[in-house]
Design a protein around this motif. Structure first.
Motif, PDB file in Angstrom:
ATOM      1  N   THR A  27       0.828  -1.345  -0.071  1.00  0.00           N
ATOM      2  CA  THR A  27      -0.050   0.016   0.040  1.00  0.00           C
ATOM      3  C   THR A  27       0.979   1.186  -0.097  1.00  0.00           C
ATOM      4  O   THR A  27       2.095   1.291   0.419  1.00  0.00           O
ATOM      5  N   PRO A  31      -3.549   5.386   1.516  1.00  0.00           N
ATOM      6  CA  PRO A  31      -4.287   4.179   2.148  1.00  0.00           C
ATOM      7  C   PRO A  31      -3.569   4.351   3.594  1.00  0.00           C
ATOM      8  O   PRO A  31      -4.244   3.801   4.585  1.00  0.00           O
ATOM      9  N   ARG A  32      -2.442   4.368   3.751  1.00  0.00           N
ATOM     10  CA  ARG A  32      -1.795   4.288   5.168  1.00  0.00           C
ATOM     11  C   ARG A  32      -1.918   5.368   5.728  1.00  0.00           C
ATOM     12  O   ARG A  32      -2.446   5.093   7.026  1.00  0.00           O
ATOM     13  N   ILE A  34      -4.847   7.206   5.910  1.00  0.00           N
ATOM     14  CA  ILE A  34      -6.025   7.150   6.296  1.00  0.00           C
ATOM     15  C   ILE A  34      -6.410   5.921   7.319  1.00  0.00           C
ATOM     16  O   ILE A  34      -7.103   6.151   8.406  1.00  0.00           O
ATOM     17  N   ALA A  35      -5.691   4.916   7.079  1.00  0.00           N
ATOM     18  CA  ALA A  35      -5.677   3.915   8.184  1.00  0.00           C
ATOM     19  C   ALA A  35      -5.114   4.436   9.682  1.00  0.00           C
ATOM     20  O   ALA A  35      -5.710   3.938  10.670  1.00  0.00           O
ATOM     21  N   SER A 102     -14.643   4.376   7.234  1.00  0.00           N
ATOM     22  CA  SER A 102     -13.667   3.227   7.160  1.00  0.00           C
ATOM     23  C   SER A 102     -12.815   3.293   6.008  1.00  0.00           C
ATOM     24  O   SER A 102     -13.065   3.918   5.139  1.00  0.00           O
ATOM     25  N   HIS A 103     -11.807   2.121   6.009  1.00  0.00           N
ATOM     26  CA  HIS A 103     -10.880   2.133   5.026  1.00  0.00           C
ATOM     27  C   HIS A 103     -11.511   1.647   3.536  1.00  0.00           C
ATOM     28  O   HIS A 103     -11.072   2.167   2.534  1.00  0.00           O
ATOM     29  N   GLU A 104     -12.692   1.096   3.616  1.00  0.00           N
ATOM     30  CA  GLU A 104     -13.248   0.695   2.408  1.00  0.00           C
ATOM     31  C   GLU A 104     -14.080   1.876   1.732  1.00  0.00           C
ATOM     32  O   GLU A 104     -13.851   1.693   0.251  1.00  0.00           O
ATOM     33  N   GLU A 107     -10.955   3.229  -0.297  1.00  0.00           N
ATOM     34  CA  GLU A 107     -10.815   2.257  -1.660  1.00  0.00           C
ATOM     35  C   GLU A 107     -11.817   2.261  -2.803  1.00  0.00           C
ATOM     36  O   GLU A 107     -11.079   2.330  -3.917  1.00  0.00           O
TER      37      GLU A 107
END
Length: 376
Positions: A27, A31-32, A34-35, A102-104, A107
């Motif tokens: 990744t 994305p990192r 946001i996580a 959420s992470h989804e 994405e």
């Protein structure tokens, strides 16, 4: 509560898009980030903080702003204009913002953006980004504090994948690719001008010379924070571009943006200065009443306290009268002095026109008369 930007800079094919988005299980920064933010949001719930996250995704293609979360037919009638917004940030009109829980959710946004992004093949890169992409995340927090106050904070995070600089001698771009290359290099040159002006502490920084720098102005100015990732190609034939990237990174690292501004506030508190002054006076009155009540046990002590107050008041009145009399005498002296000068001024005004030398002598006499005014 800060306005922050992070962008990847380098020549085309140096891995900027992979750095920001990643590939498969490897990744990228978006994305990192946001996580990590979502994890921090969960941890801050123990401190009574409640956060609301929303994100947008846009691209700047040939100095025009497009919404990557909207398909081309849905963009009709929308004007994507960069304007000054709230909390020290710049907003884009008609831009779609989606909530992030959420992470989804992120994405799905990244997948939708890949369908609308301008990408083309060149001799230097099989899948070359022909535009700057900006993933923006708004963070709003709220917490109830003591005394009925509510603390709020507002921050913005811009994660930017810059289009790579190209040399026409290597990319062999023609037609539309040539226009895209010229627009990309011009935009990157405008960004370089901004950092040069900041490094030299110039009064004017040309943020408006490019849509990208104007959008990132709150982060690049003294109010925000910025971080640049320099991507270099390992190919030996790209050594010249790598050297240029390292020189640009060295210049950017010497820039001082100053202390960043944290956009945090509170509501429910009385911010009227008149009310705070009234509360201060009320507090002093209460202290005086308590002091009088403490000496009220004996008549002698109370009489002494009252007499001292009256004595101080009489002294203040006498001083005020003395200052008033002095002011009146000064005004009277100025009036007498003006009477001395006024006849000479009237005669000068009524006299016929004279040569320049005569008017100069008249001015000199007037000045001499003025210097003989009595001093108050």
């Amino acid at each position: 509560g800060y306005n922050v930007s992070l962008f990847a800079y380098g020549q085309t094919g140096s891995g900027k898009t992979h750095t920001m988005f990643g590939t498969g299980t490897d990744t990228g920064i978006i994305p990192r980030s946001i996580a990590q933010i979502l994890q921090t949001v969960e941890e801050q719930k123990e401190n009574n903080w409640e956060y609301h996250l929303e994100a947008s995704f846009l691209e700047i293609y040939q100095e025009q702003v497009f919404d990557l979360l909207c398909a081309e037919p849905e963009r009709e009638g929308k004007k994507y204009t960069i304007v000054a917004g709230e909390n020290g940030r710049h907003d884009v009109t008609d831009l779609e913002w989606r909530p992030v829980r959420s992470h989804e959710d992120v994405e799905l946004m990244l997948e939708a953006s890949q369908c609308n992004k301008h990408v083309a093949r060149t001799d230097m890169n099989e899948r070359s980004s022909r535009s700057h992409t900006v993933f923006s995340l708004r963070i709003s927090g709220q917490r109830s504090a003591a005394g009925g106050q509510v603390q709020t904070l507002h921050g913005t995070l811009h994660l930017v994948d810059l289009a790579g600089s190209e040399r026409l001698a290597k990319s062999h771009a023609t037609g539309d690719r040539l226009k895209e290359t010229q627009s990309i290099n011009k935009s990157l040159s405008a960004m370089s001008d901004v950092f040069v002006a900041i490094s030299k502490h110039q009064h004017h920084v040309p943020y408006r010379n490019s849509k990208l720098t104007f959008l990132l102005q709150p982060c690049l100015s003294g109010d925000g924070k910025a971080l640049m990732i320099a991507n270099c190609s390992p190919i030996e034939s790209s050594s010249h571009e790598t050297l240029c990237t390292l020189r640009f990174a060295s210049m950017v690292s010497s820039c001082e943006l100053g202390k960043a501004t944290k956009h945090i506030g509170s509501s429910g508190a009385d911010k009227n200065p008149n009310n705070s002054l009234a509360s201060h006076v009320s507090s002093r009155c209460n202290d005086s009443m308590q002091s009088l009540a403490s000496v009220a046990d004996g008549d002698v002590s109370l009489d002494l306290s009252i007499s001292s107050i009256c004595t101080n008041a009489s002294t203040a009145t006498a001083r005020s009268s003395s200052h008033t009399a002095s002011a009146r005498r000064a005004v009277s002296a100025r009036g007498e002095a003006s009477d001395v000068v006024r006849p000479s001024t009237r005669r000068t005004a009524a006299a016929p026109a004279r040569p320049a030398s005569t008017s100069l002598a008249t001015t000199t006499r007037a000045k001499r008369v003025t210097t003989t005014e009595p001093k108050s």
